[in-house]
Enzyme design. Structure first.
Site, short mmCIF file in Angstrom:
data_model
loop_
_atom_site.label_atom_id
_atom_site.label_comp_id
_atom_site.label_asym_id
_atom_site.label_seq_id
_atom_site.Cartn_x
_atom_site.Cartn_y
_atom_site.Cartn_z
N GLU A 79 -0.48 1.86 4.99
CA GLU A 79 -0.11 1.17 6.23
C GLU A 79 1.17 1.67 6.96
O GLU A 79 1.31 1.57 8.24
CB GLU A 79 -0.40 -0.20 6.18
CG GLU A 79 -1.83 -0.65 5.67
CD GLU A 79 -1.66 -2.06 5.22
OE1 GLU A 79 -0.91 -2.76 5.01
OE2 GLU A 79 -3.05 -2.07 4.63
N SER B 13 -8.71 -3.10 -2.93
CA SER B 13 -9.82 -3.92 -3.02
C SER B 13 -10.02 -4.47 -4.50
O SER B 13 -11.19 -4.64 -4.89
CB SER B 13 -11.07 -3.57 -2.33
OG SER B 13 -10.92 -3.49 -0.92
N GLY C 206 -8.23 -2.90 1.76
CA GLY C 206 -8.72 -3.93 2.63
C GLY C 206 -10.07 -3.81 3.20
O GLY C 206 -10.44 -4.34 4.36
N HIS D 231 3.62 2.66 1.46
CA HIS D 231 2.02 2.33 1.70
C HIS D 231 1.44 2.96 2.69
O HIS D 231 2.10 3.36 3.62
CB HIS D 231 2.25 0.77 1.85
CG HIS D 231 1.06 0.04 1.76
ND1 HIS D 231 0.09 0.10 2.79
CD2 HIS D 231 0.53 -0.70 0.74
CE1 HIS D 231 -1.02 -0.63 2.20
NE2 HIS D 231 -0.74 -1.05 0.81
N GLY E 125 -3.69 -6.34 -2.82
CA GLY E 125 -3.61 -7.04 -1.37
C GLY E 125 -4.25 -8.43 -1.21
O GLY E 125 -3.54 -9.28 -1.59
N GLY E 126 -5.48 -8.42 -0.62
CA GLY E 126 -6.11 -9.72 -0.44
C GLY E 126 -6.07 -10.69 -1.49
O GLY E 126 -5.70 -11.89 -1.33
N GLU F 182 -3.68 4.54 -4.19
CA GLU F 182 -4.51 3.73 -3.46
C GLU F 182 -5.29 4.47 -2.47
O GLU F 182 -4.74 5.00 -1.30
CB GLU F 182 -3.46 2.81 -2.41
CG GLU F 182 -2.58 1.90 -3.72
CD GLU F 182 -2.23 0.68 -2.78
OE1 GLU F 182 -2.72 -0.22 -3.33
OE2 GLU F 182 -1.79 0.70 -1.67
N ASN G 97 0.80 -7.31 -3.15
CA ASN G 97 1.23 -7.07 -1.94
C ASN G 97 0.82 -7.97 -0.71
O ASN G 97 -0.43 -7.91 -0.37
CB ASN G 97 0.88 -5.61 -1.39
CG ASN G 97 1.24 -5.27 -0.06
OD1 ASN G 97 2.18 -5.75 0.39
ND2 ASN G 97 0.64 -4.04 0.22
N TRP G 98 1.64 -8.86 -0.51
CA TRP G 98 1.31 -9.76 0.55
C TRP G 98 0.98 -9.50 1.96
O TRP G 98 0.54 -9.94 2.89
CB TRP G 98 2.30 -10.93 0.68
CG TRP G 98 2.10 -11.90 -0.67
CD1 TRP G 98 1.51 -11.78 -1.73
CD2 TRP G 98 2.82 -13.00 -0.82
NE1 TRP G 98 1.54 -12.89 -2.74
CE2 TRP G 98 2.64 -13.73 -1.87
CE3 TRP G 98 3.96 -14.00 0.10
CZ2 TRP G 98 3.01 -14.98 -2.71
CZ3 TRP G 98 4.33 -14.92 -0.79
CH2 TRP G 98 4.16 -15.49 -1.80
N LYS G 99 1.60 -8.07 2.49
CA LYS G 99 1.55 -7.57 3.68
C LYS G 99 2.19 -8.62 4.75
O LYS G 99 3.29 -9.12 4.30
CB LYS G 99 -0.04 -7.27 4.13
CG LYS G 99 -0.53 -6.62 3.12
CD LYS G 99 -1.83 -5.67 3.37
CE LYS G 99 -2.49 -5.26 2.27
NZ LYS G 99 -3.65 -4.31 2.67
C1 PEP Z 1 -2.92 -3.13 -0.72
O1 PEP Z 1 -2.36 -3.45 0.22
O2 PEP Z 1 -1.99 -2.27 -1.31
C2 PEP Z 1 -4.23 -3.06 -1.26
C3 PEP Z 1 -4.59 -2.65 -2.03
O3 PEP Z 1 -4.79 -4.16 -0.46
P1 PEP Z 1 -6.23 -4.77 -0.74
O4 PEP Z 1 -6.33 -5.13 -2.15
O5 PEP Z 1 -6.33 -5.82 -0.04
O6 PEP Z 1 -7.16 -3.74 -0.72
#
Ligand code: PEP
Length: 256
Positions: free
Chosen positions: A101, A217, A177, A99, A238-239, A171, A13-15
């Site tokens: 966010e 994460s 994040g 999500h 994500g990251g 999640e 997930n590049w956000k």
């Molecule tokens: C996400 O955006 O779904 C996510 C899990 O982010 P991260 O891996 O950065 O915590």
């Protein structure tokens, strides 16, 4: 993971990261780095404006392109929104729905999540439906209750046949994040609980077949342990999905 009964899916997930030109380069790097993964499906969910380049860059690989959101209406006066049919026509296969966010910053509710899942399925997209608790909910001991409610509301009116196309991502909001990962025991406990909720709604066969990812994460270091849990069927990342090498190591962990 339990490859006998269900597919392992590693999804990035590049956000709100990467321009169309950067997307092209990153996908080329990821394509080289992940090689020919055998056991898991790989998905990259990218910003709307990156989709056309991403689909082109991922051609002739096993990487499927996903979107990060969509609107539930087919068309109309919804300035700034994107419909499922628009995504489908560009070659999108998956779409992240609900999500945290989106729920936190863009007022998405369990009801809009439900409407979006239905619209995505109708257009032939596979929804990756996100659920998860806040730290306060975990500390109050209501994680399972909260997640059961999110799933029941998200899946209201979804048939057993439609459920086969859905992926659920657990999640925990406190892990997204933040660099704080759920322990493998915590991830397993909640992913198993999600399967129990699905079993109660749709029966044992469908519960056994549904892919339940962990997200929060996940990185090259902790992926193997998380993915070794029997009810963790992949990751939403994500990251670490923004670095080809790190993402490839997660994919590799899913192929062990
Ligand atoms: C996400 O955006 O779904 C996510 C899990 O982010 P991260 O891996 O950065 O915590």
């Amino acid at each position: 993971m339990n490859r006998r009964y269900r597919k392992t899916i590693i999804a990035g997930n590049w956000k709100m990261n990467k321009t169309p030109a950067e997307a092209k380069t990153l996908i080329a790097d990821i394509k080289t780095a992940v090689g020919k993964q055998k056991w898991c499906d790989v998905v990259l969910c990218v910003p709307f404006v990156d989709i056309a380049n991403a689909v082109k860059a991922a051609k002739d690989s096993r990487i499927a392109i996903g979107a990060e959101n969509m609107h539930f209406e087919k068309s109309g006066a919804f300035t700034g929104e994107i419909s499922a049919d628009m995504l489908k026509e560009l070659g999108v296969k998956y779409v992240i729905i609900g999500h945290s966010e989106r729920r936190q910053y863009f007022a998405e509710t369990d009801n809009t999540v439900n409407l979006k899942i239905k619209a995505a399925l109708e257009a032939g997209l596979r929804p990756i439906v996100c659920v998860g608790e806040t730290l306060e909910q975990r500390e109050a001991g209501i994680t399972e209750e909260h997640i059961a409610m999110q799933i029941k509301l998200a899946l209201a009116g979804i048939t057993a046949e439609q459920l086969r196309k859905i992926v659920i991502a657990y999640e925990p909001i406190w892990a997204i994040g933040t660099g704080k990962t759920a322990t493998s025991e915590q991830a397993q406990e909640v992913c198993a609980h999600i399967r129990t909720v699905i079993r109660n709604l749709y029966g044992a066969r469908l519960a056994r077949a549904i892919t339940v990812q962990y997200g929060g994460s996940m990185n090259a270091k902790n992926a193997a342990e998380l993915l070794a849990q029997p009810d963790v069927d992949g990751g939403l990342i994500g990251g670490a999905s923004l670095k080809a090498g790190d993402f490839a190591l997660i994919v590799e962990a899913a192929n062990q």
